[in-house]
Write a protein that holds these residues in place. Structure first.
Motif: not given
Length: 268
Positions: A126-140
């Motif tokens: 769950l931690h990896t999912l939140c960080q990965t999705s947050g990183y992708i959306v924030g990078a865009v």
């Protein structure tokens, strides 16, 4: 002889007077026609001028002598500002969701869900999912912000831009932990965990400060500010409740342990 001469003079005088009268009448008619023609030309000119003024009122930029180009340029400018407004809103929404909501949620999961209510593998996924999705959306959203800054150098926000670059770099370093983190048996695993946690908390603080700074550049800053304040209140309330539960639970267990030991002793 005198009478004949008088008759000749009278015949010469009367035709001349009639001819002069007719000539004067003709001259008066010509002059009248000329006056009427001039008046008509003036009326036509005034009607043309009024028509032109009405056309100019209807189309203030006109189409003559390059005025049409000015109108087209102003239309393009309005269209460009309209598109920039949408991109600015997209930049704010993506960064608030990615950097400002999902990354802090991943930090909350890593801090409070290691033992209860999730198991080891579950909280890490769950931690990896939140960080990965947050990183992708924030990078865009960060990429949209860079494009906005490069497209209008007159309105470049240096501090907001520098903090955005720091956030993207730090988040990228944190994401490399998925592949480059040391194993649990390594001696320097503990030091890496301390470094990872400190960088994560510092990153969250920079993200909050930069989002509030970027909110002031939106069309309705008060609305954006209170929306993000609401998100922070929700995250802070969840963190506070989990922190209280984290400190209260060991004491409850400690109070229950003597009773369990005594029961075990009496049973044996």
């Amino acid at each position: 002889m005198m009478s004949s001469h008088c008759l000749v003079m009278l015949t010469l005088i009367f035709p001349l007077t009639s001819i002069s009268a007719q000539a004067s009448t003709c001259n008066d008619g010509v002059s009248a026609v000329k006056i009427l023609g001039r008046n008509h030309e003036r009326e036509i000119g005034s009607s043309v001028e009024s028509t032109k003024s009405q056309m100019n009122d209807s189309f203030p930029h006109g189409t003559e002598n390059g005025a049409g180009t000015t109108n087209l340029g102003s239309w393009k400018g309005k269209s460009g500002s309209h598109h920039r407004h949408h991109f600015r809103n997209a930049h704010g929404i993506l960064n608030i969701i990615g950097w400002g909501a999902l990354l802090p949620t991943g930090v909350i999961v890593a801090r409070y869900f290691k033992k209860v209510p999730l198991k080891c593998e579950e909280w890490y996924n769950l931690h990896t999912l939140c960080q990965t999705s947050g990183y992708i959306v924030g990078a865009v959203g960060w990429g949209v912000g860079l494009w906005l800054g490069n497209s209008s150098k007159q309105h470049t926000l240096k501090t907001h831009r520098i903090l955005g670059i720091i956030i993207f770099t730090s988040a990228t370093v944190q994401m490399l932990a998925l592949c480059l983190q040391p194993k649990k048996d390594d001696d320097y695993r503990r030091y890496w965990e301390i470094y990872h946690q400190i960088l994560g908390y510092a990153l969250i603080a920079i993200i909050i400060a930069n989002i509030f700074q970027g909110v002031h550049n939106q069309a309705h800053p008060e609305k954006w500010k209170w929306i993000y304040v609401g998100i922070l209140v929700i995250l802070g309330g969840v963190s506070l409740a989990l922190e209280i539960f984290r400190w209260v639970k060991p004491r409850i267990k400690h109070q229950q342990m003597p009773f369990e030991i005594n029961n075990t002793y009496t049973c044996t």
